[in-house]
Design a protein around this motif. Structure first.
Motif, PDB file in Angstrom:
ATOM      1  N   ALA A 241       0.897  -1.311   0.084  1.00  0.00           N
ATOM      2  CA  ALA A 241       0.122   0.195  -0.072  1.00  0.00           C
ATOM      3  C   ALA A 241       0.973   1.157  -0.119  1.00  0.00           C
ATOM      4  CB  ALA A 241      -0.982  -0.008   1.392  1.00  0.00           C
ATOM      5  N   ILE A 242       1.829   1.297   0.807  1.00  0.00           N
ATOM      6  CA  ILE A 242       2.767   2.425   0.970  1.00  0.00           C
ATOM      7  C   ILE A 242       3.582   2.853  -0.318  1.00  0.00           C
ATOM      8  CG2 ILE A 242       4.987   3.318   2.339  1.00  0.00           C
ATOM      9  CD1 ILE A 242       3.888   1.846   4.579  1.00  0.00           C
ATOM     10  N   THR A 243       3.912   1.727  -0.916  1.00  0.00           N
ATOM     11  CA  THR A 243       4.875   1.734  -2.396  1.00  0.00           C
ATOM     12  C   THR A 243       3.871   1.930  -3.452  1.00  0.00           C
ATOM     13  OG1 THR A 243       5.109  -0.404  -2.384  1.00  0.00           O
ATOM     14  CG2 THR A 243       6.917   0.752  -1.105  1.00  0.00           C
ATOM     15  N   LYS A 244       2.459   1.673  -3.279  1.00  0.00           N
ATOM     16  CA  LYS A 244       1.632   1.752  -4.409  1.00  0.00           C
ATOM     17  C   LYS A 244       2.043   0.603  -5.332  1.00  0.00           C
ATOM     18  CE  LYS A 244       0.345   6.542  -4.253  1.00  0.00           C
ATOM     19  NZ  LYS A 244       0.893   6.559  -2.978  1.00  0.00           N
ATOM     20  N   SER A 245       2.228  -0.689  -4.571  1.00  0.00           N
ATOM     21  CA  SER A 245       2.281  -1.889  -5.263  1.00  0.00           C
ATOM     22  C   SER A 245       3.618  -1.907  -6.034  1.00  0.00           C
ATOM     23  CB  SER A 245       1.140  -2.365  -6.132  1.00  0.00           C
ATOM     24  OG  SER A 245       0.196  -2.466  -5.504  1.00  0.00           O
ATOM     25  N   THR A 246       4.515  -1.110  -5.961  1.00  0.00           N
ATOM     26  CA  THR A 246       5.883  -1.088  -6.585  1.00  0.00           C
ATOM     27  C   THR A 246       6.769  -2.316  -6.005  1.00  0.00           C
ATOM     28  OG1 THR A 246       6.871   0.742  -5.490  1.00  0.00           O
ATOM     29  CG2 THR A 246       5.938   1.133  -7.781  1.00  0.00           C
ATOM     30  N   LEU A 247       6.552  -2.401  -4.605  1.00  0.00           N
ATOM     31  CA  LEU A 247       7.190  -3.193  -3.879  1.00  0.00           C
ATOM     32  C   LEU A 247       6.302  -4.317  -3.098  1.00  0.00           C
ATOM     33  CD1 LEU A 247      10.126  -1.505  -2.284  1.00  0.00           C
ATOM     34  CD2 LEU A 247      10.655  -3.121  -4.222  1.00  0.00           C
ATOM     35  N   ALA A 248       6.800  -5.628  -3.035  1.00  0.00           N
ATOM     36  CA  ALA A 248       5.598  -6.331  -2.135  1.00  0.00           C
ATOM     37  C   ALA A 248       6.836  -6.916  -1.263  1.00  0.00           C
ATOM     38  CB  ALA A 248       4.894  -7.642  -2.678  1.00  0.00           C
ATOM     39  N   VAL A 249       6.272  -7.262   0.041  1.00  0.00           N
ATOM     40  CA  VAL A 249       7.059  -8.010   1.115  1.00  0.00           C
ATOM     41  C   VAL A 249       5.989  -8.714   1.664  1.00  0.00           C
ATOM     42  CG1 VAL A 249       8.635  -7.962   3.220  1.00  0.00           C
ATOM     43  CG2 VAL A 249       8.894  -6.283   1.643  1.00  0.00           C
ATOM     44  N   PRO A 250       5.872 -10.118   1.392  1.00  0.00           N
ATOM     45  CA  PRO A 250       4.669 -11.028   1.695  1.00  0.00           C
ATOM     46  C   PRO A 250       4.655 -11.092   3.456  1.00  0.00           C
ATOM     47  CG  PRO A 250       5.799 -11.875  -0.098  1.00  0.00           C
ATOM     48  CD  PRO A 250       6.787 -10.700   0.173  1.00  0.00           C
ATOM     49  N   TYR A 251       5.735 -11.121   4.086  1.00  0.00           N
ATOM     50  CA  TYR A 251       5.654 -11.429   5.390  1.00  0.00           C
ATOM     51  C   TYR A 251       5.238 -10.014   6.321  1.00  0.00           C
ATOM     52  CZ  TYR A 251      10.756 -10.398   5.206  1.00  0.00           C
ATOM     53  OH  TYR A 251      11.797  -9.764   5.101  1.00  0.00           O
ATOM     54  N   PHE A 252       5.411  -8.861   5.658  1.00  0.00           N
ATOM     55  CA  PHE A 252       4.863  -7.665   6.135  1.00  0.00           C
ATOM     56  C   PHE A 252       3.682  -7.560   5.586  1.00  0.00           C
ATOM     57  CE2 PHE A 252       8.301  -4.402   7.277  1.00  0.00           C
ATOM     58  CZ  PHE A 252       9.349  -5.214   7.555  1.00  0.00           C
ATOM     59  N   ASP A 253       3.109  -7.507   4.295  1.00  0.00           N
ATOM     60  CA  ASP A 253       1.878  -7.396   3.699  1.00  0.00           C
ATOM     61  C   ASP A 253       0.793  -8.093   4.658  1.00  0.00           C
ATOM     62  OD1 ASP A 253       2.956  -5.291   2.428  1.00  0.00           O
ATOM     63  OD2 ASP A 253       3.050  -6.433   0.591  1.00  0.00           O
ATOM     64  N   SER A 254       1.087  -9.673   4.752  1.00  0.00           N
ATOM     65  CA  SER A 254       0.046 -10.491   5.158  1.00  0.00           C
ATOM     66  C   SER A 254      -0.340 -10.018   6.566  1.00  0.00           C
ATOM     67  CB  SER A 254       0.532 -11.919   5.126  1.00  0.00           C
ATOM     68  OG  SER A 254       1.800 -12.129   5.998  1.00  0.00           O
ATOM     69  N   LYS A 255       0.482  -9.344   7.287  1.00  0.00           N
ATOM     70  CA  LYS A 255       0.321  -8.793   8.586  1.00  0.00           C
ATOM     71  C   LYS A 255      -0.659  -7.722   8.522  1.00  0.00           C
ATOM     72  CE  LYS A 255       3.569 -11.146  11.887  1.00  0.00           C
ATOM     73  NZ  LYS A 255       3.870 -12.085  11.018  1.00  0.00           N
ATOM     74  N   ALA A 256      -0.067  -6.748   7.770  1.00  0.00           N
ATOM     75  CA  ALA A 256      -0.879  -5.391   7.642  1.00  0.00           C
ATOM     76  C   ALA A 256      -2.309  -5.963   6.950  1.00  0.00           C
ATOM     77  CB  ALA A 256      -0.189  -4.825   6.494  1.00  0.00           C
ATOM     78  N   GLU A 257      -2.325  -6.447   5.862  1.00  0.00           N
ATOM     79  CA  GLU A 257      -3.678  -7.080   5.322  1.00  0.00           C
ATOM     80  C   GLU A 257      -4.816  -7.492   6.497  1.00  0.00           C
ATOM     81  OE1 GLU A 257      -5.210  -9.826   1.952  1.00  0.00           O
ATOM     82  OE2 GLU A 257      -3.466  -8.886   1.391  1.00  0.00           O
ATOM     83  N   SER A 258      -3.984  -8.496   7.231  1.00  0.00           N
ATOM     84  CA  SER A 258      -4.725  -9.025   8.412  1.00  0.00           C
ATOM     85  C   SER A 258      -5.376  -8.151   9.357  1.00  0.00           C
ATOM     86  CB  SER A 258      -3.787 -10.186   9.036  1.00  0.00           C
ATOM     87  OG  SER A 258      -3.625 -11.231   8.126  1.00  0.00           O
TER      88      SER A 258
END
Length: 331
Positions: free
Chosen positions: A126-143
């Protein structure tokens, strides 16, 4: 024992993990003596669970599994609060970690537990407008988004990478120094940018604060960390505290990705092994910003890297964080 009349019972999901053990310890050690802990684990008869129970007679290990909502409902029956840190690596994928987190929130809802403290990280996509993904950060933030929809009074603790990573995953390399003797080499692609990190014991204190001050933190996101040193400062502080020479040798993101690819490319959601490199790229180029005045107001004992080194006595050796917990409880 002068125990308060109104003790709160807190269920800790992932109690035998690196973070969970610090949470349990901090709740028991809270000055109010106001907490009992249900330490949730898949194996309540295991060595780690028994170590926790030996720490205090206010800790009981309880069987539960984040993939089994019914077991969570049973474990949450009658508790006043729940702490949850899910583990991306054992969940095995972004989707599975989200499912496990929703199971925890749904079980809280079913058992009328209003206060869930959920450990999250920055929402990189979300912060990088999908230019970067870090699955083990994003899964927690999405949760965390789902959890606050299911349980509007939940508190989200947005943390950061651990200092303790230096004891294992990011262990400095030991080599012979140019003037004889040993020196340690810290290597990563952070360049000269601040690297925001957190001590596991500080996460414990932040969590104990959240449960003791429920009315002021319900429904909020608390952005926490312990310090934001540069890697050059890490090496210099290590040298001055331990008396052992340390240097920082930056590497490029490309070099780091090549080096780390072999260690992560067999994990689901990361077929190219790029995501640890993405984490460094995110922290380096976007930064994890924290308000340390606010942080010190809720945890005056917060540990910068120097305090953490003195607290742990770490001198560059590989340490299993479990062993660290055992030595702390024996003191």
């Amino acid at each position: 024992k002068n125990l308060p009349l109104m003790m709160k019972t807190i269920a800790v999901v992932g109690a035998t993990g690196a973070m969970g053990r610090s949470i349990v310890q901090s709740l028991i050690d809270h000055p109010s003596n106001g907490f009992r802990v249900r330490a949730l684990t898949r194996n309540p008869m295991g060595k780690r669970a028994k170590e926790l129970e030996n720490y205090s007679d206010r800790i009981v290990a309880v069987q539960a599994d984040t993939s089994d909502q019914k077991s969570l409902e049973e474990a949450f029956r009658g508790v006043d609060g729940v702490f949850c840190n899910t583990d991306y690596w054992t969940a095995g994928s972004h989707v599975q970690e989200v499912v496990q987190s929703i199971n925890v929130a749904t079980a809280c809802l079913k058992e009328s537990v209003e206060h869930l403290v959920y450990s999250s990280l920055e929402y990189v996509s979300a912060i990088t407008k999908s230019t970067l993904a870090v699955p083990y950060f994003d899964s927690k933030a999405e949760s965390a988004e789902y959890i606050q929809a299911i349980l509007p009074k939940a508190t989200i603790l947005v943390t950061a990478p651990y200092y303790e990573n230096f004891m294992g995953y990011a262990l400095p390399e030991k080599r012979e120094g140019s003037e004889g003797g040993v020196e340690f080499v810290f290597r990563d692609p952070m360049a000269d940018k601040p690297y925001t990190m957190v001590a596991l014991d500080d996460i414990g204190r932040f969590t104990a604060y959240a449960f003791s001050e429920f009315e002021s933190v319900k429904g909020k996101k608390l952005f926490v960390a312990s310090g934001s040193p540069t890697m050059m400062e890490i090496a210099e502080t290590f040298s001055s505290v331990t008396g052992i020479k340390a240097v920082y040798e930056p590497m490029s993101l490309k070099e780091f990705r090549e080096k780390s690819r072999a260690t992560v490319n067999d994990i689901p959601d990361s077929p190219d092994g790029e995501f640890v490199g993405n984490m460094f790229e995110f922290i380096r180029d976007y930064g994890i910003d924290r308000d340390y005045e606010f942080i010190k107001s809720i945890n005056p004992e917060v540990m910068d890297f120097e305090k953490w080194l003195r607290h742990t006595g770490w001198k560059g050796e590989a340490v299993g964080v479990q062993n660290y917990f055992v030595t702390q409880t024996e003191k």
